[in-house]
Write an enzyme that holds these catalytic residues in place. Structure first.
Site, PDB file in Angstrom:
ATOM      1  N   ASN A 140       6.685   9.254 -11.020  1.00  0.00           N
ATOM      2  CA  ASN A 140       6.894  10.673 -10.791  1.00  0.00           C
ATOM      3  C   ASN A 140       7.587  11.389 -11.942  1.00  0.00           C
ATOM      4  O   ASN A 140       7.444  12.599 -12.100  1.00  0.00           O
ATOM      5  CB  ASN A 140       7.711  10.880  -9.505  1.00  0.00           C
ATOM      6  CG  ASN A 140       8.967  10.043  -9.471  1.00  0.00           C
ATOM      7  OD1 ASN A 140       8.900   8.811  -9.528  1.00  0.00           O
ATOM      8  ND2 ASN A 140      10.134  10.676  -9.368  1.00  0.00           N
ATOM      9  N   GLN A 168       2.072  10.260  -6.265  1.00  0.00           N
ATOM     10  CA  GLN A 168       1.800  11.116  -7.416  1.00  0.00           C
ATOM     11  C   GLN A 168       0.359  11.041  -7.903  1.00  0.00           C
ATOM     12  O   GLN A 168      -0.179  12.025  -8.395  1.00  0.00           O
ATOM     13  CB  GLN A 168       2.759  10.773  -8.564  1.00  0.00           C
ATOM     14  CG  GLN A 168       4.200  11.196  -8.323  1.00  0.00           C
ATOM     15  CD  GLN A 168       4.366  12.709  -8.207  1.00  0.00           C
ATOM     16  OE1 GLN A 168       3.529  13.486  -8.644  1.00  0.00           O
ATOM     17  NE2 GLN A 168       5.469  13.129  -7.599  1.00  0.00           N
ATOM     18  N   SER A 188       1.361  11.520   0.277  1.00  0.00           N
ATOM     19  CA  SER A 188       2.114  12.650   0.805  1.00  0.00           C
ATOM     20  C   SER A 188       1.305  13.927   0.668  1.00  0.00           C
ATOM     21  O   SER A 188       0.634  14.146  -0.351  1.00  0.00           O
ATOM     22  CB  SER A 188       3.444  12.794   0.044  1.00  0.00           C
ATOM     23  OG  SER A 188       4.186  13.906   0.515  1.00  0.00           O
ATOM     24  N   ALA A 189       1.375  14.801   1.673  1.00  0.00           N
ATOM     25  CA  ALA A 189       0.548  16.007   1.691  1.00  0.00           C
ATOM     26  C   ALA A 189       0.983  17.047   0.665  1.00  0.00           C
ATOM     27  O   ALA A 189       0.152  17.658  -0.010  1.00  0.00           O
ATOM     28  CB  ALA A 189       0.573  16.623   3.095  1.00  0.00           C
ATOM     29  N   HIS A 190       2.296  17.269   0.532  1.00  0.00           N
ATOM     30  CA  HIS A 190       2.726  18.423  -0.260  1.00  0.00           C
ATOM     31  C   HIS A 190       2.572  18.234  -1.765  1.00  0.00           C
ATOM     32  O   HIS A 190       2.711  19.178  -2.537  1.00  0.00           O
ATOM     33  CB  HIS A 190       4.161  18.828   0.086  1.00  0.00           C
ATOM     34  CG  HIS A 190       5.229  17.939  -0.450  1.00  0.00           C
ATOM     35  ND1 HIS A 190       6.074  18.334  -1.471  1.00  0.00           N
ATOM     36  CD2 HIS A 190       5.618  16.690  -0.112  1.00  0.00           C
ATOM     37  CE1 HIS A 190       6.934  17.365  -1.732  1.00  0.00           C
ATOM     38  NE2 HIS A 190       6.677  16.356  -0.908  1.00  0.00           N
ATOM     39  N   CYS A 313      14.046  15.132  -6.291  1.00  0.00           N
ATOM     40  CA  CYS A 313      13.938  14.737  -4.883  1.00  0.00           C
ATOM     41  C   CYS A 313      15.286  14.266  -4.345  1.00  0.00           C
ATOM     42  O   CYS A 313      15.344  13.472  -3.414  1.00  0.00           O
ATOM     43  CB  CYS A 313      12.907  13.617  -4.728  1.00  0.00           C
ATOM     44  SG  CYS A 313      11.209  14.148  -4.992  1.00  0.00           S
TER      45      CYS A 313
END
Length: 370
Positions: A140, A168, A188-190, A313
């Protein structure tokens, strides 16, 4: 032209139009997906459509997709529910993995951030039947890609399972879980233009996973709790749109390279991490000597350019990057790096503004060193 240049896609991506439309439509579906009446079946249909869409993006079977509250929960479910007692990770994993299994053995990476395969082989040489290897497909912070197929080959030859945090890479480059041989994979969706608060663990067919959240037995007993049908519908729409537009990331890579060409021309005071190996097409991790990362982020923000320092994060915490420390132990560059991550809405004009803001920052930093 927008008032702000958004160059922090790896933290969270803009909501796609397809996502918004799918979520608005799902808001009118009132049933509980576990109910057997018509309204419940309508809600269940939304979720199963999304399951197929997420599976299509990741090269998995729909029944392998377990919906969760995000990538963090998905990784925790893989690490704690797989039944393996010994865990090996790379030294540059996301905090979601490192915090879930603090007892895990962290394997070294080379100066570019690629896992040292001989270290993995040595770690598993005593037998890996009780072992899980967890390695990010793409980092990331630096964007570096790991040799997942080779990691899987070594792990499986020694009886170990493989989990990959694919948060990622999903939606940026083609991935095929089945072809790669990965046993467990988090998404992950976002990060792909879906809503925050929803993700998935992809579980290889035939592999049992023990739920770490008990309750009503949803998701075939693998993750209890009434499904977030609105978020899941948005996730599915984002996954389908991401698959259709994968080719656009070639354009993004050209824009990324334009920015990096400016950094290379700046001189010895600037550095691009992991530029010698395969990376995500949108990610640049760069440092300016003697200019702290958080100071650079603030300066760029004042220029209306959004970038980040570290992984973005950690609830706003600013601390030395463990990822960059692993690449170059003890280097001051771990405190002077920023991450620029662009995406599908990034334009040529955005890059012009990004370059201008960075050059101004670099000049002021160089003047202060004189």
């Amino acid at each position: 032209m927008s008032d702000r240049v958004y160059a922090d896609y790896n933290a969270t991506a803009p909501l796609r139009g397809e996502t918004r439309s799918a979520m608005i439509g799902a808001m009118d579906v009132i049933g509980n997906p576990s109910s057997v009446h018509g309204a419940g079946r309508e809600a269940r249909a939304l979720i199963e459509t999304a399951r197929r869409q997420v599976a299509g993006l990741t090269g998995a079977a729909p029944q392998s997709v377990v919906f969760t509250s995000g990538g963090t929960e998905a990784s925790a479910l893989a690490l704690k529910g797989c039944g393996r007692t010994r865990v090996f990770t790379s030294a540059i994993e996301h905090e979601a993995v490192l915090a879930a299994v603090p007892e895990a053995v962290r394997l070294p990476v080379d100066a570019e951030g690629v896992l040292m395969l001989d270290a993995l082989q040595a770690a598993l040489s005593g037998g890996g039947e009780d072992c899980l290897v967890s390695v990010q497909w793409a980092n990331n912070e630096t964007g570096v890609l790991q040799p997942i197929e080779q990691i899987v080959e070594i792990a499986h030859a020694n009886g170990a399972l493989v989990h990959s945090d694919a948060v990622q890479i999903a939606g940026k480059l083609p991935i095929d879980m089945k072809a790669a041989g990965v046993d467990l994979m988090s998404v992950s969706a976002h990060k792909i233009g879906g809503p925050a608060g929803v993700g998935a663990l992809i579980v290889r067919e035939g592999l049992d996973i023990k739920a770490i959240q008990s309750g009503g037995g949803q998701e075939k007993g693998r993750r209890s709790g009434t499904e977030n049908k609105i978020g899941i519908a948005g996730f599915g729409a984002a996954a389908e749109a991401s698959l259709i537009t994968l080719g656009d990331w070639q354009r993004v890579a050209v824009l990324r390279d334009r920015f990096e060409a400016t950094v290379r021309q700046a001189g010895n005071g600037a550095r691009i991490f992991s530029s010698g190996v395969a990376r995500l097409p949108n990610t640049s991790c760069v440092s300016i000597r003697d200019a702290r990362g958080e100071t650079q982020v603030i300066a760029m923000d004042l220029a209306r350019v959004a970038v980040s320092s570290g992984s973005a994060c950690s609830s706003g915490k600013v601390r030395r990057s463990h990822v960059l420390d692993a690449l170059d132990p003890g280097s001051p560059d771990a405190e002077t790096a920023i991450r620029v991550s662009i995406g599908w809405e990034t334009t040529e004009e955005d890059i012009d503004r990004l370059v201008a803001a960075w050059c101004d920052l670099y000049k002021r930093s160089s003047d202060n060193q004189q």
